[in-house]
Write an enzyme that holds these catalytic residues in place. Structure first.
Site, PDB file in Angstrom:
ATOM      1  CB  SER A  63      -1.234  -0.288   1.313  1.00  0.00           C
ATOM      2  OG  SER A  63      -1.600   0.792   1.201  1.00  0.00           O
ATOM      3  CB  THR A  64       1.362   3.491   2.581  1.00  0.00           C
ATOM      4  OG1 THR A  64       0.112   4.082   2.685  1.00  0.00           O
ATOM      5  CG2 THR A  64       2.470   5.460   2.966  1.00  0.00           C
ATOM      6  CG  HIS A  77      -3.994  -0.466  -0.339  1.00  0.00           C
ATOM      7  ND1 HIS A  77      -3.906  -1.073   0.703  1.00  0.00           N
ATOM      8  CD2 HIS A  77      -4.853  -2.129  -0.678  1.00  0.00           C
ATOM      9  CE1 HIS A  77      -4.010  -1.987   1.449  1.00  0.00           C
ATOM     10  NE2 HIS A  77      -4.830  -2.286   0.321  1.00  0.00           N
ATOM     11  CG  MET A  91      -1.998   3.719   5.728  1.00  0.00           C
ATOM     12  SD  MET A  91      -2.656   4.759   5.498  1.00  0.00           S
ATOM     13  CE  MET A  91      -3.848   5.084   4.926  1.00  0.00           C
ATOM     14  CG  ASP A 131      -5.460  -5.563   2.443  1.00  0.00           C
ATOM     15  OD1 ASP A 131      -6.340  -6.614   2.939  1.00  0.00           O
ATOM     16  OD2 ASP A 131      -5.337  -4.859   2.262  1.00  0.00           O
TER      17      ASP A 131
END
Length: 367
Positions: A185-186, A212, A306, A309
């Protein structure tokens, strides 16, 4: 208090974002109307985190980001449009050092800001704690501080030809012996660059990635990775057979799942489910893979991002005999997702980003 600098040429956008973060109570907010003012505020305001619009007069967001990372590295969240052009520029920003992005509403911002506020706050709060690699553009920073002329402007660097990917070799369309699942993600796009570019063209397992992102971003991401990698990288927009030599990027705003057809496993896009907060969902990708592929033939890799997930499903994967790798805190931009996997006891291996490809190659028996 978190010192947030909002850089945007729109008075309305500055006012609305300022109201959102001021209401949190633990943000001290400063403002800049363009890149020139933002650079002045680096020393005056000393921000912990910056939101940076891409399109501004006098100095655009990419040029400003370039200078920030050279003069006073600081976590930066880009403010991007949802168009493919906006996605491509945002991916360039990641290469310059941005850690995340937020997207502008498609309708009038004043109508959607209250709906978007919780996600905006969560992203900026996480970015304020992001770990910027100490080596990030270190040589350029040293040259700049020494008064040397070696730090090329951002525009010149962006126009330089991309390095040629490793040569691709044709892989026989034999049934895959296993499946590599990657969630991030991030901070994920640069991490995917670093990991996937180290996998050879004859890597024997298909690779499926849940990053994401909005739907308009994953196409440009897959095309960028395809240029950098020896493997063929494709965005998943329809059911596709899983074949060695290929990386499948889950389409944003949907989920990427594994299914089965008479001739073997396939990867496909599926409408997102409300029980999963982030999409493409790493948890759902891993769970559907376990339904159709024996766990011992699965490897799950959870990298920077973050939240949590992927941690639950990859813990189940390890419990059932699969193998799992978590990116270590020392290299992760945000150690949320991989950190949660470690805390749950679901990580068989914890390794910094630069070692993950070698760990994967050892697991699949590639020499």
């Amino acid at each position: 208090m978190i010192r947030l600098l909002i850089v945007d040429d729109s008075p309305l956008m500055r006012r609305l974002l300022g109201r959102v973060f001021a209401a949190e109570g633990d943000f001290e907010v400063g403002y800049a109307r363009n890149g020139v003012e933002a650079l002045e505020q680096l020393a005056l305001f000393e921000p912990d985190v910056i939101t940076l619009d891409i399109h501004m007069p006098e100095m655009d967001g990419l040029a400003c980001l370039d200078r920030i990372m050279l003069e006073r590295p600081c976590p930066v969240v880009m403010v991007s449009s949802l168009t493919e052009a906006g996605a491509s520029v945002t991916l360039e920003a990641f290469q310059l050092g941005a850690v995340d992005f937020i997207t502008k509403p498609e309708r009038a911002v004043s109508l959607e800001i209250d709906t978007l506020a919780p996600r905006l706050v969560e992203k900026v709060r996480a970015a304020s704690q992001a770990r910027l690699p100490g080596s990030l553009r270190l040589a350029e920073r040293v040259r700049l501080r020494s008064g040397l002329s070696g730090a090329a402007p951002a525009v010149a660097r962006r126009r330089a030809p991309a390095p040629a990917p490793p040569p691709r070799r044709r892989v026989k369309a034999a049934p895959a012996q296993g499946l590599l699942l990657i969630g991030t993600s991030t901070g994920g796009p640069p991490a995917l660059d670093a990991l996937l570019s180290r996998l050879p063209a004859d890597f024997p397992w298909p690779v499926v990635v849940a990053q994401h992102m909005p739907g308009s971003f994953t196409g440009p991401l897959s095309r960028r990775l395809d240029r950098l990698c020896a493997l063929t990288v494709t965005e998943v927009t329809h059911p596709m057979p899983l074949s060695p030599g290929n990386v499948y990027i889950g389409k944003g705003d949907a989920d990427v799942i594994i299914g089965i057809r008479p001739d073997g496993p396939v990867v496909m896009a599926a409408p997102s489910l409300p029980e999963h907060r982030w999409h493409p969902s790493v948890d759902r990708m891993v769970d559907t893979a376990m339904q159709h592929v024996a766990p011992e033939r699965l490897i799950g890799v959870l990298m920077t991002g973050m939240g949590s997930d992927g941690a639950e499903a990859m813990t189940r994967l390890r419990d059932r005999g699969g193998r799992t790798i978590a990116e270590s805190e020392e290299s992760a931009v945000v150690w949320g997702m991989p950190g949660e996997l470690v805390r749950r006891g679901g990580a068989q291996v914890v390794a910094p980003l630069e070692q993950i490809a070698d760990r994967i190659l050892d697991m699949v028996g590639h020499s």
